[in-house]
Design a protein around this motif. Structure first.
Motif, PDB file in Angstrom:
ATOM      1  N   ILE A  72       0.832  -1.200   0.000  1.00 23.49           N
ATOM      2  CA  ILE A  72       0.000   0.000   0.000  1.00 23.49           C
ATOM      3  C   ILE A  72       0.868   1.253   0.000  1.00 23.49           C
ATOM      4  CG2 ILE A  72      -1.693   1.309   1.348  1.00 23.49           C
ATOM      5  CD1 ILE A  72      -2.790  -1.429   2.265  1.00 23.49           C
ATOM      6  N   LEU A  73       1.945   1.242   0.776  1.00 24.53           N
ATOM      7  CA  LEU A  73       2.851   2.393   0.822  1.00 24.53           C
ATOM      8  C   LEU A  73       3.453   2.661  -0.546  1.00 24.53           C
ATOM      9  CD1 LEU A  73       4.315   4.497   2.624  1.00 24.53           C
ATOM     10  CD2 LEU A  73       6.121   2.798   2.878  1.00 24.53           C
ATOM     11  N   ILE A  74       3.933   1.617  -1.204  1.00 18.17           N
ATOM     12  CA  ILE A  74       4.554   1.783  -2.517  1.00 18.17           C
ATOM     13  C   ILE A  74       3.506   2.167  -3.562  1.00 18.17           C
ATOM     14  CG2 ILE A  74       5.726   0.519  -4.367  1.00 18.17           C
ATOM     15  CD1 ILE A  74       7.196  -1.013  -2.120  1.00 18.17           C
ATOM     16  N   GLY A  75       2.305   1.635  -3.435  1.00 18.30           N
ATOM     17  CA  GLY A  75       1.264   1.945  -4.403  1.00 18.30           C
ATOM     18  C   GLY A  75       0.684   3.338  -4.269  1.00 18.30           C
ATOM     19  N   PHE A  76       0.532   3.808  -3.054  1.00 22.65           N
ATOM     20  CA  PHE A  76      -0.098   5.104  -2.840  1.00 22.65           C
ATOM     21  C   PHE A  76       0.869   6.283  -2.949  1.00 22.65           C
ATOM     22  CE2 PHE A  76      -3.872   2.983  -1.322  1.00 22.65           C
ATOM     23  CZ  PHE A  76      -4.861   3.867  -1.699  1.00 22.65           C
ATOM     24  N   THR A  77       2.157   6.050  -2.871  1.00 22.76           N
ATOM     25  CA  THR A  77       3.111   7.154  -2.972  1.00 22.76           C
ATOM     26  C   THR A  77       3.020   7.868  -4.322  1.00 22.76           C
ATOM     27  OG1 THR A  77       4.577   6.121  -1.362  1.00 22.76           O
ATOM     28  CG2 THR A  77       5.538   7.806  -2.779  1.00 22.76           C
ATOM     29  N   PRO A  78       3.068   7.155  -5.459  1.00 20.85           N
ATOM     30  CA  PRO A  78       2.930   7.903  -6.722  1.00 20.85           C
ATOM     31  C   PRO A  78       1.527   8.477  -6.938  1.00 20.85           C
ATOM     32  CG  PRO A  78       3.223   5.564  -7.166  1.00 20.85           C
ATOM     33  CD  PRO A  78       3.393   5.768  -5.698  1.00 20.85           C
ATOM     34  N   LEU A  79       0.517   7.810  -6.395  1.00 15.57           N
ATOM     35  CA  LEU A  79      -0.844   8.341  -6.537  1.00 15.57           C
ATOM     36  C   LEU A  79      -0.999   9.665  -5.802  1.00 15.57           C
ATOM     37  CD1 LEU A  79      -2.994   5.119  -6.131  1.00 15.57           C
ATOM     38  CD2 LEU A  79      -2.550   6.401  -8.214  1.00 15.57           C
ATOM     39  N   THR A  80      -0.504   9.734  -4.583  1.00 20.53           N
ATOM     40  CA  THR A  80      -0.602  10.985  -3.835  1.00 20.53           C
ATOM     41  C   THR A  80       0.308  12.062  -4.435  1.00 20.53           C
ATOM     42  OG1 THR A  80       1.020  10.186  -2.227  1.00 20.53           O
ATOM     43  CG2 THR A  80      -1.311   9.915  -1.680  1.00 20.53           C
ATOM     44  N   TYR A  81       1.437  11.648  -5.004  1.00 21.00           N
ATOM     45  CA  TYR A  81       2.327  12.612  -5.653  1.00 21.00           C
ATOM     46  C   TYR A  81       1.621  13.265  -6.840  1.00 21.00           C
ATOM     47  CZ  TYR A  81       6.383  14.618  -7.966  1.00 21.00           C
ATOM     48  OH  TYR A  81       7.260  15.477  -8.563  1.00 21.00           O
ATOM     49  N   ARG A  82       0.976  12.430  -7.660  1.00 18.59           N
ATOM     50  CA  ARG A  82       0.255  12.964  -8.819  1.00 18.59           C
ATOM     51  C   ARG A  82      -0.901  13.862  -8.393  1.00 18.59           C
ATOM     52  NH1 ARG A  82       1.551  11.554 -14.297  1.00 18.59           N
ATOM     53  NH2 ARG A  82      -0.656  11.904 -14.605  1.00 18.59           N
ATOM     54  N   ALA A  83      -1.579  13.470  -7.335  1.00 17.40           N
ATOM     55  CA  ALA A  83      -2.700  14.283  -6.849  1.00 17.40           C
ATOM     56  C   ALA A  83      -2.206  15.626  -6.305  1.00 17.40           C
ATOM     57  CB  ALA A  83      -3.468  13.527  -5.774  1.00 17.40           C
ATOM     58  N   LEU A  84      -1.085  15.614  -5.611  1.00 20.42           N
ATOM     59  CA  LEU A  84      -0.554  16.870  -5.056  1.00 20.42           C
ATOM     60  C   LEU A  84       0.034  17.772  -6.132  1.00 20.42           C
ATOM     61  CD1 LEU A  84       1.120  15.629  -1.768  1.00 20.42           C
ATOM     62  CD2 LEU A  84      -0.891  17.089  -1.981  1.00 20.42           C
ATOM     63  N   MET A  85       0.520  17.197  -7.227  1.00 19.87           N
ATOM     64  CA  MET A  85       1.060  18.020  -8.308  1.00 19.87           C
ATOM     65  C   MET A  85      -0.047  18.787  -9.043  1.00 19.87           C
ATOM     66  SD  MET A  85       4.263  17.999  -8.167  1.00 19.87           S
ATOM     67  CE  MET A  85       4.743  18.739  -9.706  1.00 19.87           C
ATOM     68  N   ALA A  86      -1.292  18.406  -8.830  1.00 22.14           N
ATOM     69  CA  ALA A  86      -2.398  19.139  -9.442  1.00 22.14           C
ATOM     70  C   ALA A  86      -2.648  20.472  -8.739  1.00 22.14           C
ATOM     71  CB  ALA A  86      -3.666  18.287  -9.406  1.00 22.14           C
ATOM     72  N   ILE A  87      -2.111  20.621  -7.534  1.00 22.72           N
ATOM     73  CA  ILE A  87      -2.266  21.871  -6.785  1.00 22.72           C
ATOM     74  C   ILE A  87      -1.211  22.863  -7.265  1.00 22.72           C
ATOM     75  CG2 ILE A  87      -2.203  22.913  -4.493  1.00 22.72           C
ATOM     76  CD1 ILE A  87      -2.977  20.167  -3.368  1.00 22.72           C
ATOM     77  N   PHE A 133       7.905  14.712  -0.195  1.00 21.45           N
ATOM     78  CA  PHE A 133       7.866  14.404   1.231  1.00 21.45           C
ATOM     79  C   PHE A 133       6.433  14.229   1.724  1.00 21.45           C
ATOM     80  CE2 PHE A 133       7.789  15.692   5.713  1.00 21.45           C
ATOM     81  CZ  PHE A 133       8.675  14.763   6.234  1.00 21.45           C
ATOM     82  N   VAL A 134       5.557  15.135   1.334  1.00 17.42           N
ATOM     83  CA  VAL A 134       4.158  15.065   1.764  1.00 17.42           C
ATOM     84  C   VAL A 134       3.472  13.841   1.169  1.00 17.42           C
ATOM     85  CG1 VAL A 134       1.919  16.248   1.619  1.00 17.42           C
ATOM     86  CG2 VAL A 134       3.970  17.527   2.215  1.00 17.42           C
ATOM     87  N   SER A 135       3.807  13.474  -0.062  1.00 16.65           N
ATOM     88  CA  SER A 135       3.176  12.301  -0.663  1.00 16.65           C
ATOM     89  C   SER A 135       3.607  11.020   0.036  1.00 16.65           C
ATOM     90  CB  SER A 135       3.486  12.227  -2.154  1.00 16.65           C
ATOM     91  OG  SER A 135       4.842  11.981  -2.385  1.00 16.65           O
ATOM     92  N   VAL A 136       4.864  10.911   0.437  1.00 21.46           N
ATOM     93  CA  VAL A 136       5.308   9.739   1.192  1.00 21.46           C
ATOM     94  C   VAL A 136       4.634   9.714   2.564  1.00 21.46           C
ATOM     95  CG1 VAL A 136       7.315   8.658   2.296  1.00 21.46           C
ATOM     96  CG2 VAL A 136       7.495   9.502  -0.027  1.00 21.46           C
ATOM     97  N   ALA A 137       4.509  10.875   3.190  1.00 19.06           N
ATOM     98  CA  ALA A 137       3.860  10.937   4.501  1.00 19.06           C
ATOM     99  C   ALA A 137       2.390  10.544   4.417  1.00 19.06           C
ATOM    100  CB  ALA A 137       4.001  12.345   5.089  1.00 19.06           C
TER     101      ALA A 137
END
Length: 73
Positions: free
Chosen positions: A13-28, A48-52
């Protein structure tokens, strides 16, 4: 045996959600908050925030899974 399975799910889950949250945060649009030409700082902060966030999601999932297993057993 179950602990190893839960740990494995945590890392998946950690490895899977890291790029997903990164992509979502780059939309901001962070360029309004930071100074001009500070792209590496923005990328570092978003990484850092996406890994967290991925860690929090994975941790929450494993806690829920442990509680469900504790109820079943």
């Amino acid at each position: 045996m179950i602990d190893n399975l839960i740990t494995m799910w945590f890392f998946f889950i950690l490895i899977g959600f890291t790029p997903l949250t990164y992509r979502a945060l780059m939309a901001i649009d962070f360029s309004k908050i930071f100074r001009r030409n500070s792209t590496w700082q923005i990328r570092f902060l978003v990484s850092f925030v996406s890994v967290a966030l991925a860690f929090i999601i994975a941790f929450a999932f494993t806690i829920i899974l442990e509680r469900i297993l504790a109820i079943v057993n």
